[in-house]
Design a protein around this motif. Structure first.
Motif, PDB file in Angstrom:
ATOM      1  N   ARG A  65       0.848  -1.193   0.000  1.00 51.88           N
ATOM      2  CA  ARG A  65       0.000   0.000   0.000  1.00 51.88           C
ATOM      3  C   ARG A  65       0.881   1.240   0.000  1.00 51.88           C
ATOM      4  NH1 ARG A  65      -1.951   1.571   5.215  1.00 51.88           N
ATOM      5  NH2 ARG A  65      -0.086   2.839   5.018  1.00 51.88           N
ATOM      6  N   ILE A  66       0.497   2.232  -0.787  1.00 53.89           N
ATOM      7  CA  ILE A  66       1.236   3.488  -0.833  1.00 53.89           C
ATOM      8  C   ILE A  66       0.904   4.321   0.403  1.00 53.89           C
ATOM      9  CG2 ILE A  66       1.424   5.699  -2.034  1.00 53.89           C
ATOM     10  CD1 ILE A  66       1.134   4.214  -4.660  1.00 53.89           C
ATOM     11  N   THR A  67       1.940   4.802   1.074  1.00 55.15           N
ATOM     12  CA  THR A  67       1.785   5.686   2.223  1.00 55.15           C
ATOM     13  C   THR A  67       2.419   7.028   1.889  1.00 55.15           C
ATOM     14  OG1 THR A  67       1.902   3.830   3.774  1.00 55.15           O
ATOM     15  CG2 THR A  67       2.297   6.021   4.674  1.00 55.15           C
ATOM     16  N   TYR A  81       3.650  13.472   9.204  1.00 60.80           N
ATOM     17  CA  TYR A  81       2.232  13.139   9.276  1.00 60.80           C
ATOM     18  C   TYR A  81       1.934  12.090   8.208  1.00 60.80           C
ATOM     19  CZ  TYR A  81       2.258  17.503  11.906  1.00 60.80           C
ATOM     20  OH  TYR A  81       2.547  18.495  12.815  1.00 60.80           O
ATOM     21  N   LYS A  82       1.737  10.857   8.667  1.00 64.37           N
ATOM     22  CA  LYS A  82       1.521   9.740   7.747  1.00 64.37           C
ATOM     23  C   LYS A  82       0.044   9.629   7.374  1.00 64.37           C
ATOM     24  CE  LYS A  82       3.382   5.829   8.817  1.00 64.37           C
ATOM     25  NZ  LYS A  82       3.809   4.652   9.616  1.00 64.37           N
ATOM     26  N   SER A  83      -0.205   9.241   6.137  1.00 63.72           N
ATOM     27  CA  SER A  83      -1.576   9.040   5.675  1.00 63.72           C
ATOM     28  C   SER A  83      -1.624   7.841   4.741  1.00 63.72           C
ATOM     29  CB  SER A  83      -2.095  10.283   4.953  1.00 63.72           C
ATOM     30  OG  SER A  83      -3.366  10.035   4.386  1.00 63.72           O
ATOM     31  N   GLU A  84      -2.696   7.058   4.861  1.00 65.72           N
ATOM     32  CA  GLU A  84      -2.896   5.922   3.959  1.00 65.72           C
ATOM     33  C   GLU A  84      -3.562   6.365   2.660  1.00 65.72           C
ATOM     34  OE1 GLU A  84      -7.247   4.683   5.828  1.00 65.72           O
ATOM     35  OE2 GLU A  84      -5.686   3.189   5.624  1.00 65.72           O
ATOM     36  N   ARG A  85      -3.942   7.638   2.569  1.00 65.73           N
ATOM     37  CA  ARG A  85      -4.704   8.122   1.417  1.00 65.73           C
ATOM     38  C   ARG A  85      -3.796   8.676   0.322  1.00 65.73           C
ATOM     39  NH1 ARG A  85     -10.211   8.341   2.385  1.00 65.73           N
ATOM     40  NH2 ARG A  85     -10.621   6.922   4.107  1.00 65.73           N
ATOM     41  N   SER A  86      -4.208   8.459  -0.908  1.00 62.92           N
ATOM     42  CA  SER A  86      -3.507   8.982  -2.075  1.00 62.92           C
ATOM     43  C   SER A  86      -4.505   9.691  -2.984  1.00 62.92           C
ATOM     44  CB  SER A  86      -2.815   7.847  -2.841  1.00 62.92           C
ATOM     45  OG  SER A  86      -1.840   7.209  -2.035  1.00 62.92           O
ATOM     46  N   THR A  87      -3.992  10.289  -4.051  1.00 66.62           N
ATOM     47  CA  THR A  87      -4.841  10.993  -5.010  1.00 66.62           C
ATOM     48  C   THR A  87      -5.212  10.070  -6.167  1.00 66.62           C
ATOM     49  OG1 THR A  87      -2.924  11.772  -6.244  1.00 66.62           O
ATOM     50  CG2 THR A  87      -3.704  13.168  -4.441  1.00 66.62           C
ATOM     51  N   ASN A 129       7.552  18.322   0.053  1.00 60.68           N
ATOM     52  CA  ASN A 129       7.522  17.947   1.477  1.00 60.68           C
ATOM     53  C   ASN A 129       6.876  16.585   1.711  1.00 60.68           C
ATOM     54  OD1 ASN A 129       8.727  20.346   2.447  1.00 60.68           O
ATOM     55  ND2 ASN A 129       6.771  21.415   2.181  1.00 60.68           N
ATOM     56  N   THR A 130       6.511  15.904   0.626  1.00 59.79           N
ATOM     57  CA  THR A 130       5.832  14.608   0.758  1.00 59.79           C
ATOM     58  C   THR A 130       6.744  13.495   0.264  1.00 59.79           C
ATOM     59  OG1 THR A 130       3.637  15.580   0.497  1.00 59.79           O
ATOM     60  CG2 THR A 130       3.839  13.222   0.067  1.00 59.79           C
ATOM     61  N   SER A 131       6.877  12.474   1.091  1.00 63.70           N
ATOM     62  CA  SER A 131       7.640  11.287   0.690  1.00 63.70           C
ATOM     63  C   SER A 131       6.700  10.091   0.619  1.00 63.70           C
ATOM     64  CB  SER A 131       8.770  11.009   1.687  1.00 63.70           C
ATOM     65  OG  SER A 131       8.247  10.705   2.964  1.00 63.70           O
ATOM     66  N   VAL A 132       7.039   9.150  -0.254  1.00 62.50           N
ATOM     67  CA  VAL A 132       6.202   7.965  -0.466  1.00 62.50           C
ATOM     68  C   VAL A 132       6.941   6.740   0.060  1.00 62.50           C
ATOM     69  CG1 VAL A 132       5.079   6.496  -2.181  1.00 62.50           C
ATOM     70  CG2 VAL A 132       5.089   8.983  -2.476  1.00 62.50           C
ATOM     71  N   THR A 133       6.242   5.948   0.836  1.00 65.90           N
ATOM     72  CA  THR A 133       6.777   4.666   1.295  1.00 65.90           C
ATOM     73  C   THR A 133       5.783   3.569   0.963  1.00 65.90           C
ATOM     74  OG1 THR A 133       5.866   5.091   3.498  1.00 65.90           O
ATOM     75  CG2 THR A 133       8.188   5.614   3.169  1.00 65.90           C
ATOM     76  N   LEU A 134       6.269   2.338   0.913  1.00 66.43           N
ATOM     77  CA  LEU A 134       5.434   1.187   0.595  1.00 66.43           C
ATOM     78  C   LEU A 134       5.335   0.286   1.810  1.00 66.43           C
ATOM     79  CD1 LEU A 134       6.747   0.312  -2.999  1.00 66.43           C
ATOM     80  CD2 LEU A 134       4.713   1.645  -2.368  1.00 66.43           C
ATOM     81  N   VAL A 135       4.113  -0.021   2.204  1.00 64.87           N
ATOM     82  CA  VAL A 135       3.868  -0.898   3.350  1.00 64.87           C
ATOM     83  C   VAL A 135       3.335  -2.224   2.819  1.00 64.87           C
ATOM     84  CG1 VAL A 135       2.603  -1.212   5.507  1.00 64.87           C
ATOM     85  CG2 VAL A 135       3.361   1.065   4.828  1.00 64.87           C
ATOM     86  N   PRO A 136       3.971  -3.351   3.150  1.00 67.17           N
ATOM     87  CA  PRO A 136       3.466  -4.650   2.670  1.00 67.17           C
ATOM     88  C   PRO A 136       2.024  -4.877   3.119  1.00 67.17           C
ATOM     89  CG  PRO A 136       5.646  -4.892   3.663  1.00 67.17           C
ATOM     90  CD  PRO A 136       5.189  -3.503   3.971  1.00 67.17           C
ATOM     91  N   LEU A 137       1.236  -5.457   2.249  1.00 68.07           N
ATOM     92  CA  LEU A 137      -0.162  -5.728   2.573  1.00 68.07           C
ATOM     93  C   LEU A 137      -0.281  -6.543   3.860  1.00 68.07           C
ATOM     94  CD1 LEU A 137      -3.198  -5.773   1.834  1.00 68.07           C
ATOM     95  CD2 LEU A 137      -2.729  -7.801   0.448  1.00 68.07           C
ATOM     96  N   LYS A 138       0.618  -7.507   4.040  1.00 63.59           N
ATOM     97  CA  LYS A 138       0.541  -8.384   5.201  1.00 63.59           C
ATOM     98  C   LYS A 138       0.928  -7.674   6.503  1.00 63.59           C
ATOM     99  CE  LYS A 138       1.346 -12.435   2.327  1.00 63.59           C
ATOM    100  NZ  LYS A 138       2.211 -13.573   1.978  1.00 63.59           N
TER     101      LYS A 138
END
Length: 793
Positions: free
Chosen positions: A57-59, A69-75, A249-258
């Motif tokens: 999932r894109i964070t 400030y982390k968010s699970e939402r994207s555009t 000011n925004t960075s993207v990280t990937l969180v494994p689904l599991k």
């Protein structure tokens, strides 16, 4: 040989019915509790484990003033952009759950309001694992106005009739059922029953979202190529965001689904669990099984001297140590197997209760592989714990010493048995303390003055289609008409509108500014849109200033809470100071006293309230005490006039408040049940030991009574040893319980204090249980006729 082992084991079980019953009963309830816990833990730890391992999932993380400030939402445009620009990405799909509002589905003129629906990308079913019963993923992609149902939802809508090809109307748009999939398992993050294609959502006026890099309303997932570098993919995605949105000011990280289910530091939309709680309950399940097995070990080793001659005779006639160990392991296995069968019966009886407490719908058919994995593991652990030590002890006797009448038990045997009793009661006391503390914390939460009064208040959400065709300047008058109609109903004492329910305000953002602000201070501010009647209906208290007045005069003005007043450090007096927020400029007209707009797990943060300008779709209706059903019926009649295409559904705000602590309440209920199980097992173990001790000391007690010992003296003789052991357990358990519960309470911003009386009550309860368990047999033995015990040698 093996047959003879089990035959001897069965005879021994029949010859010692009391001990056998205590062992079987204790093991059965211990195993039942352990199986239920392991079932829940396995479900928690295996979330999304059946999905491919290369889904992330894109964070999006925004960085301001050394804060993240982390968010699970994207555009919306992000998914297509990263797929095109990042070689590591094979697929990129989007999700937007509708769980917060729900849709009304018109099926053959029958209306269903469903909150388990979601908009998904057309390639959703090519990335995630679904089993199509009818239709295919291809048919879903061929028409943007198509949807996919789960089997349970298809049955609800159409019964036994074929669902594929059927038409379902949502608002004024017809959607065709393109497929039916099997229900997702309980350990899936995607608990949706209806999947609508995202292309249909992005039609008409919503097309603007397709190119809007500032509208964070979607959850994006990417499928990464095998062997691809995740850090490299993250860096390229961050560059894509900066290039298209101009936001550096925004960075993207990937969180494994599991890893999503136990993700921390984020406010999740999808199901979420607590890894620490899961591991604690897993340990608790194992400890409950150990407590039950301790009874077997204690009673078996206590009877060692009785079986010493049997063992000696077996050795004399040629039995080796290995054969004797096998014999006692066989006895342990037989008891464990019988207990497993009793456990199966108890599980089937208690499963509905367990499902109700956990909020899950576990099913345990006899053909279920996970069920037999859990049962098999439990049986193995029980057999090993029950069999190894007693087998080694009993097989170590020397025949000549036994036949000469020497004491065959080593001094350490009794010490080990006492240590196990202390261990049992230490765990039991800790569980009792935990139950009391959690219960008190939940009561504290429920009785804490939240800063508002939501008793008898229901929330109603007006569907957008009810006013979508009205001109913008006509909407406030339309909302006011609904308010006045509701206020005319008998049993309604107040009506107000707002942007969301006051008990769980989820939105927060930056954008607040004022004269004299420290430029390094950019607070995340919670916001709430309210109308002129909101204070009266909700019972909010003003610290200073005034509330919003009816009409348009306060459309640009603000009210802030006490925390914002203190944190903003505005010029004094605060009332009358200018405030700039999200494009609006106004003045602060009031300061409202702090109220808990989220759970007590979180501290109250700065809050800005603004006038909703008559267009917020949430209506809050306060009902008079008395005939609630009658008042609800009258409110429903009014509601159907303005929202005829939506079933009348409402929610009591009291229920919404209690839902914030649903997981805490479940934890409390489970701990209470398992504490009770642990205490029952420990009490039965003490009863069994006391019974055996009384049997072995019958002649001694007879002699003491003949020499003048009273019933009280004999009772104390038999009970004081056990009471000392329990007292030691209380002393050991108290500091351990204090440490554990202090750690747990740190998860609440507002919490109770740990008073010493909690540990006193838990200790006294443990002592009372011990006295009740031991004294029953002790008094019976003390009151027996001494002549009977001395008549035979």
């Amino acid at each position: 040989m093996i047959k003879s082992y089990f035959k001897a084991a069965f005879r021994n079980l029949l010859s010692n019915r009391a001990t056998g019953f205590i062992n079987l009963f204790g093991l059965s309830i211990g195993m039942t509790a352990a199986v239920f816990i392991f079932l829940w833990v396995q479900n928690e730890l295996t979330f999304d484990s059946y999905e491919p391992g290369n889904i992330y999932r894109i964070t999006n993380t925004q960085h301001y003033n050394n804060q993240a400030y982390k968010s699970e939402r994207s555009t919306v445009p992000m998914a297509a952009a990263v797929k095109a620009a990042v070689p590591e990405v094979q697929q990129a799909v989007q999700l937007q759950p509708n769980s917060w509002g729900g849709f009304v589905f018109n099926v053959d003129n029958k209306l269903f309001e469903e909150k388990t629906s979601a908009w998904v990308d057309r390639n959703w079913f090519n990335v995630f694992k679904y089993t199509f019963v009818k239709g295919t993923p291809i048919t879903f992609t061929q028409n943007p106005y198509s949807l996919v149902l789960t089997e349970s939802k298809a049955k609800k809508f159409f019964g036994e009739a074929p669902a594929v090809g059927q038409v379902i109307k949502i608002d004024t748009v017809n959607y065709t059922v393109a497929g039916v999939v099997k229900d997702n398992p309980l350990n899936s993050s995607f608990q949706f029953d209806i999947f609508l294609q995202m292309d249909a959502k992005l039609q008409g006026s919503a097309k603007q979202y397709a190119n809007d890099w500032n509208n964070f309303n979607f959850i994006d997932f990417v499928q990464v190529a095998p062997g691809a570098s995740i850090p490299a993919a993250e860096a390229k995605m961050t560059a894509v965001v900066a290039k298209n949105s101009g936001d550096n000011n925004t960075s993207v990280t990937l969180v494994p689904l599991k890893s999503l289910y136990f993700e921390e530091g984020i406010n999740p939309t999808l199901p979420h669990g607590n890894k620490k709680t899961t591991y604690i309950f897993g340990l608790l399940g194992l400890l409950l099984l150990v407590i039950a097995c301790i009874n077997y070990v204690n009673l078996t080793t206590a009877r060692a001297s009785v079986r010493a001659k049997e063992v000696s005779v077996r050795k004399i006639v040629g039995a080796g140590k290995g054969h004797l160990i096998a014999q006692f392991i066989a006895e342990s296995l037989m008891v464990s197997v019988i207990a497993i069968f009793a456990t199966l019966i108890l599980i089937q009886i208690l499963l509905p209760v367990f499902n109700n407490i956990t909020g899950k719908q576990f099913q345990l058919p006899l053909t279920s592989a996970p069920m037999w994995q859990i049962l098999g593991s439990t049986l193995l652990v029980a057999t090993v714990l029950n069999g190894i030590y007693p087998a080694l002890l009993l097989s170590s006797f020397k025949p000549l010493n036994v036949l000469r009448g020497k004491n065959v038990l080593k001094m350490g045997t009794g010490s080990i048995r006492k240590g196990l009793v202390v261990f049992q009661f230490t765990l039991s006391v800790m569980l009792v303390v935990a139950t009391i503390v959690i219960y008190r914390q939940i009561k504290f939460i429920q009785s804490t003055n939240a800063g508002y009064n939501i008793s008898q208040v229901i929330s109603l959400e007006l569907p957008y289609e009810s006013y979508a065709k009205l001109p913008d300047d006509a909407v406030p008058a339309y909302f006011e008409t609904i308010k006045q109609q509701l206020l005319r109903q008998n049993g309604v004492t107040g009506v107000t509108t707002g942007s969301e329910e006051i008990v769980d305000i989820g939105n927060s953002s930056g954008g607040a500014d004022w004269i004299g602000r420290d430029t390094s201070y950019k607070p995340q501010v919670n916001r709430l849109s309210v109308d002129a009647d909101y204070q009266k209906v909700m019972g909010l208290k003003l610290k200073s200033g005034r509330w919003f007045r009816p009409g348009k005069q306060d459309y640009s003005n603000f009210i802030i809470n006490e925390t914002a007043e203190a944190g903003f450090n505005m010029h004094k007096p605060v009332i009358g100071q200018q405030l700039f927020y999200r494009g609006d400029t106004g003045v602060v007209i009031g300061v409202v006293k702090d109220f808990h707009y989220r759970s007590l797990h979180e501290k109250i943060g700065p809050m800005i309230l603004y006038n909703n300008r008559g267009s917020d779709a949430y209506f809050f209706v306060k009902l008079a005490k008395g005939n609630i059903p009658g008042a609800l019926a009258r409110v429903a009649d009014v509601w159907k006039t303005f929202a005829p295409k939506k079933p009348f559904s409402y929610n009591f705000l009291d229920d919404s408040f209690n839902n914030l602590y649903k997981s805490d309440v479940k934890t409390s209920q489970l701990l209470f049940i398992f504490s009770l199980v642990a205490i029952i097992i420990c009490a039965m173990g003490l009863f069994g030991l006391a019974t055996f001790t009384a049997e072995r000391r019958t002649k001694e007690i007879g002699i003491r009574k003949i020499l003048g010992a009273s019933v009280t003296q004999v009772t104390m003789l038999l009970t004081k040893e056990f009471l000392v052991l329990v007292a030691i357990a209380v002393i050991i358990a108290s500091p351990l319980a204090w440490w554990a519960m202090n750690k747990w309470l740190q998860g609440f911003a507002y919490r109770i204090s740990l008073g010493y009386w909690v540990f006193i009550i838990a200790g006294l309860l443990a002592l009372f249980i011990a006295v009740l368990s031991v004294c029953t047999q002790a008094v019976k033995t003390a009151m027996s006729n001494p002549a009977n015990s001395l008549r035979t040698e």
